[in-house]
Design a protein around this motif. Structure first.
Motif, PDB file in Angstrom:
ATOM      1  N   UNK A 284      35.519  28.487 -23.837  1.00 48.17           N
ATOM      2  CA  UNK A 284      36.636  29.070 -23.462  1.00 48.17           C
ATOM      3  C   UNK A 284      37.906  28.706 -24.614  1.00 48.17           C
ATOM      4  N   UNK A 285      37.392  27.773 -25.449  1.00 50.04           N
ATOM      5  CA  UNK A 285      38.500  27.283 -26.508  1.00 50.04           C
ATOM      6  C   UNK A 285      38.194  27.485 -27.839  1.00 50.04           C
ATOM      7  N   UNK A 286      37.076  27.495 -28.233  1.00 46.84           N
ATOM      8  CA  UNK A 286      36.510  27.514 -29.658  1.00 46.84           C
ATOM      9  C   UNK A 286      35.948  29.113 -29.893  1.00 46.84           C
ATOM     10  N   UNK A 287      35.610  29.339 -31.331  1.00 49.55           N
ATOM     11  CA  UNK A 287      35.355  30.691 -31.435  1.00 49.55           C
ATOM     12  C   UNK A 287      34.135  30.579 -32.485  1.00 49.55           C
ATOM     13  N   UNK A 288      33.386  31.656 -32.525  1.00 47.83           N
ATOM     14  CA  UNK A 288      32.361  31.796 -33.740  1.00 47.83           C
ATOM     15  C   UNK A 288      33.140  32.303 -34.906  1.00 47.83           C
ATOM     16  N   UNK A 289      33.164  31.701 -36.024  1.00 49.35           N
ATOM     17  CA  UNK A 289      33.726  32.308 -37.081  1.00 49.35           C
ATOM     18  C   UNK A 289      32.908  32.410 -38.401  1.00 49.35           C
ATOM     19  N   UNK A 290      32.935  33.610 -39.053  1.00 43.12           N
ATOM     20  CA  UNK A 290      31.943  33.796 -40.179  1.00 43.12           C
ATOM     21  C   UNK A 290      32.602  34.109 -41.423  1.00 43.12           C
ATOM     22  N   UNK A 291      33.948  34.240 -41.436  1.00 37.11           N
ATOM     23  CA  UNK A 291      34.736  34.523 -42.973  1.00 37.11           C
ATOM     24  C   UNK A 291      35.284  33.069 -43.186  1.00 37.11           C
ATOM     25  N   UNK A 292      36.056  33.295 -44.377  1.00 36.88           N
ATOM     26  CA  UNK A 292      36.653  32.266 -44.779  1.00 36.88           C
ATOM     27  C   UNK A 292      38.069  32.022 -43.995  1.00 36.88           C
ATOM     28  N   UNK A 293      38.348  30.670 -43.693  1.00 37.50           N
ATOM     29  CA  UNK A 293      39.494  30.489 -43.059  1.00 37.50           C
ATOM     30  C   UNK A 293      40.587  29.607 -43.835  1.00 37.50           C
ATOM     31  N   UNK A 294      41.329  30.187 -44.280  1.00 42.03           N
ATOM     32  CA  UNK A 294      42.158  29.125 -45.426  1.00 42.03           C
ATOM     33  C   UNK A 294      41.453  29.112 -46.349  1.00 42.03           C
ATOM     34  N   UNK A 295      41.334  27.540 -46.908  1.00 41.04           N
ATOM     35  CA  UNK A 295      40.731  27.259 -47.901  1.00 41.04           C
ATOM     36  C   UNK A 295      39.187  26.682 -47.610  1.00 41.04           C
ATOM     37  N   UNK A 296      38.791  27.271 -46.356  1.00 37.54           N
ATOM     38  CA  UNK A 296      37.550  26.706 -45.986  1.00 37.54           C
ATOM     39  C   UNK A 296      36.445  27.838 -45.941  1.00 37.54           C
ATOM     40  N   UNK A 297      35.257  27.688 -46.428  1.00 39.52           N
ATOM     41  CA  UNK A 297      34.447  28.678 -46.424  1.00 39.52           C
ATOM     42  C   UNK A 297      33.261  27.989 -45.548  1.00 39.52           C
ATOM     43  N   UNK A 298      32.946  28.950 -44.479  1.00 40.73           N
ATOM     44  CA  UNK A 298      31.768  28.618 -43.591  1.00 40.73           C
ATOM     45  C   UNK A 298      30.600  28.919 -44.037  1.00 40.73           C
ATOM     46  N   UNK A 299      29.922  28.076 -44.954  1.00 42.72           N
ATOM     47  CA  UNK A 299      28.704  28.455 -45.677  1.00 42.72           C
ATOM     48  C   UNK A 299      27.440  28.172 -44.676  1.00 42.72           C
ATOM     49  N   UNK A 300      26.450  28.820 -44.925  1.00 43.82           N
ATOM     50  CA  UNK A 300      25.190  28.439 -44.066  1.00 43.82           C
ATOM     51  C   UNK A 300      25.696  28.324 -42.648  1.00 43.82           C
ATOM     52  N   UNK A 301      25.198  27.221 -42.160  1.00 44.78           N
ATOM     53  CA  UNK A 301      25.250  26.963 -40.558  1.00 44.78           C
ATOM     54  C   UNK A 301      26.572  26.466 -40.409  1.00 44.78           C
ATOM     55  N   UNK A 302      27.360  25.897 -41.588  1.00 47.39           N
ATOM     56  CA  UNK A 302      28.469  24.957 -41.529  1.00 47.39           C
ATOM     57  C   UNK A 302      28.143  23.642 -41.754  1.00 47.39           C
ATOM     58  N   UNK A 303      29.231  22.774 -41.766  1.00 45.85           N
ATOM     59  CA  UNK A 303      28.913  21.335 -42.106  1.00 45.85           C
ATOM     60  C   UNK A 303      29.040  20.548 -40.813  1.00 45.85           C
ATOM     61  N   UNK A 304      29.693  20.937 -39.778  1.00 40.50           N
ATOM     62  CA  UNK A 304      29.780  20.318 -38.469  1.00 40.50           C
ATOM     63  C   UNK A 304      30.954  19.159 -38.652  1.00 40.50           C
ATOM     64  N   UNK A 305      32.007  19.490 -39.414  1.00 36.16           N
ATOM     65  CA  UNK A 305      33.150  18.503 -39.436  1.00 36.16           C
ATOM     66  C   UNK A 305      34.026  18.572 -38.196  1.00 36.16           C
ATOM     67  N   UNK A 306      33.563  17.680 -37.103  1.00 32.75           N
ATOM     68  CA  UNK A 306      34.274  18.165 -35.845  1.00 32.75           C
ATOM     69  C   UNK A 306      35.674  17.719 -35.915  1.00 32.75           C
ATOM     70  N   UNK A 307      36.354  16.763 -36.449  1.00 37.35           N
ATOM     71  CA  UNK A 307      37.814  16.860 -36.368  1.00 37.35           C
ATOM     72  C   UNK A 307      38.283  18.005 -36.980  1.00 37.35           C
ATOM     73  N   UNK A 308      37.871  18.542 -38.104  1.00 35.92           N
ATOM     74  CA  UNK A 308      38.492  19.593 -38.617  1.00 35.92           C
ATOM     75  C   UNK A 308      38.286  20.758 -37.682  1.00 35.92           C
ATOM     76  N   UNK A 309      37.078  20.974 -36.918  1.00 37.52           N
ATOM     77  CA  UNK A 309      37.054  22.212 -35.905  1.00 37.52           C
ATOM     78  C   UNK A 309      37.970  21.852 -35.106  1.00 37.52           C
ATOM     79  N   UNK A 310      38.172  20.852 -34.368  1.00 39.48           N
ATOM     80  CA  UNK A 310      39.416  20.650 -33.282  1.00 39.48           C
ATOM     81  C   UNK A 310      40.776  20.538 -33.562  1.00 39.48           C
ATOM     82  N   UNK A 311      41.042  20.409 -35.086  1.00 41.87           N
ATOM     83  CA  UNK A 311      42.563  20.479 -35.375  1.00 41.87           C
ATOM     84  C   UNK A 311      42.864  21.442 -36.368  1.00 41.87           C
ATOM     85  N   UNK A 312      41.639  22.219 -36.803  1.00 41.13           N
ATOM     86  CA  UNK A 312      42.198  23.395 -37.779  1.00 41.13           C
ATOM     87  C   UNK A 312      41.513  24.539 -37.564  1.00 41.13           C
TER      88      UNK A 312
END
Length: 488
Positions: A284-312
């Motif tokens: 209900x609060x997060x999203x599947x994202x497959x494109x570049x978000x700002x200066x971040x590139x969601x490569x492969x399956x992603x890195x799993x940087x949890x704090x970044x997911x929750x705050x940015x």
């Protein structure tokens, strides 16, 4: 000489004495004969309350309770037998009298031994398996086809090899790497099976090739009967309650604060309630994202940087989303883990490159490991329901039946279109990797952590002269996965 009259008188006296003696013995039959020894058995006995014991004498006797009338009672008397009943726990004494002689029999009364209660068999959770998906997975490596210069350089490649578990069977594993100077099967620090290949600088680039193959039979997890019994063994589950390099702090900061708020708002007390609440919050609060978000590139399956997911980013790909689920669960005492693998189909490119996908699980006492995949839940919500980051439609716009359908597919269940390759985070390979990644774009597209450990082993990993080769780009690296389903 006695006269006849006198003799008759003496005879009469003698007869009277004999008669008298016979009369005495006949009238006192309870007197114990010296010729037969008096016996009473048993001389002591232990019985339980409500039970009886029979006491026997080999002579005629009289019976009475000498001591302990509240303990024992004579319920039946005979000249040679008596039945004694235990009334309550304690010691009673029975008096047995034969003429002037008597004996005392001790009766010990005990409470009945408690019957072992039949403990009802603890209800356990169980998994319902569906159909299998079966086929041949192949991997071809040709480093000369990639973008990395192979001339007179040492190249090393580590390939994850799946193993059997309760949901998959792997058979027919084999490989060819004739020109490799080193080739061996090893295990990494997380226990994953790895094929290691090395070509030294004398091997021509076009000969740096390898083929790997294995047959997969993967079960669908149709559903799980989730039963919670007992508590989490924190010592046993320590690896699944610990921080990783990308999880963020699990004891303070945004991860812990978010998890605590989720379980508080849901009034979640049990392991299952917490695991469900976190799954619900995420979809209900997060999203599947497959494109570049700002200066971040969601490569492969992603890195799993949890704090970044929750705050940015408020989302990402499967590793971003499922790592977040695992970290939130762990921070409130729910053991959780990720598994990394490949989907069993060939994409639009005609191969299985880019099919990497991770799944998550939580541990439920009384059931075991339970599937939970918010990553694929959110992917389906994006593809089929149009719920995307920055969009106007959210999970709250979905019907109750649609949400129930999604839960039935991804919480306690998952499809058979996948093979598990590896598990674990912060991995050191065997032999150990030497590559490094820098900051910026290269960092976001790197499978390595900042410390140099491997984020996960769900990909082919390689180095040329100890320099990281971009694993998220199969064409740059020079590898191709393909899956050939069995014909049924």
């Amino acid at each position: 000489m006695l006269s006849h009259k006198t003799s008759n008188r003496y005879l009469a006296i003698l007869l009277s004495i004999v008669v008298a003696l016979l009369t005495v013995f006949a009238g006192s039959t309870s007197t114990v004969s010296a010729a037969t020894k008096w016996k009473v058995s048993p001389t002591s006995k232990t019985i339980y309350t409500g039970k009886t014991v029979k006491i026997k004498s080999n002579k005629k006797v009289k019976w009475s309770v000498k001591k302990g009338k509240s303990i024992v009672k004579i319920t039946k008397k005979g000249s040679k037998t008596a039945t004694v009943k235990g009334l309550k726990a304690g010691k009673g004494y029975i008096k047995v009298k034969a003429g002037k002689k008597s004996k005392t029999i001790k009766i010990t009364v005990k409470k009945p031994a408690a019957k072992p209660s039949k403990k009802p068999t603890a209800t356990k959770g169980s998994v319902v398996k569906g159909e299998t998906k079966d086929g041949l997975m192949t991997l071809k490596i040709d480093l000369s086809k990639g973008k990395y210069d192979q001339n007179e350089k040492v190249a090393r490649v580590w390939i994850p090899i799946p193993t059997n578990d309760e949901y998959q069977t792997i058979t027919g594993f084999g490989y060819e790497a004739n020109e490799a100077t080193t080739k061996k099967v090893t295990k990494d620090s997380a226990g994953n099976k790895i094929l290691f290949l090395e070509w030294d600088k004398t091997v021509a680039p076009e000969k740096r090739t390898a083929k790997v193959h294995y047959h997969v039979s993967r079960y669908q997890i149709a559903s799980t009967k989730m039963v919670e019994n007992g508590t989490v063994d924190k010592n046993q589950m320590k690896p699944y309650l610990s921080e990783t390099e990308t999880s963020g702090s699990l004891t303070s900061g945004v991860v812990k604060e978010t998890a605590d708020k989720i379980v508080k708002d849901a009034n979640a007390k049990t392991v299952l309630e917490k695991a469900k609440a976190i799954y619900e919050w995420e979809i209900h609060n997060l999203y599947r994202r497959e494109v570049t978000a700002g200066d971040l590139s969601f490569s492969g399956c992603g890195r799993g940087e949890v704090e970044m997911v929750l705050t940015k980013t408020r989302g990402g790909k499967c590793t971003d989303l499922n790592s977040t689920y695992v970290a939130l669960c762990r921070s409130v005492g729910v053991p959780a883990r990720e598994k990394f693998g490949l989907r069993l189909d060939n994409g639009s490119s005609g191969n299985a490159n880019g099919n990497e996908h991770c799944r998550a699980e939580f541990y439920l006492p009384g059931t075991g490991w339970v599937e939970a995949d918010p990553g694929d839940t959110l992917k389906e919500m994006l593809k089929k329901d149009g719920i995307e980051y920055g969009g106007t439609k959210t999970a709250n716009d979905l019907s109750a039946s649609r949400l129930a359908e999604l839960r039935s597919k991804y919480f306690g269940a998952n499809d058979n279109n996948w093979v598990k390759l590896a598990s674990g985070r912060d991995i050191t390979l065997n032999p150990a990797q030497k590559g490094k990644c820098t900051s910026g774009t290269d960092w976001e597209r790197c499978l390595l952590n900042k410390s140099g450990t491997l984020n996960n082993m769900g990909y082919v990993y390689g180095e040329t002269n100890d320099q990281y080769m971009q694993t998220y780009s199969p064409s740059d690296f020079g590898y191709t996965y393909k899956f050939y389903p069995d014909h049924k």
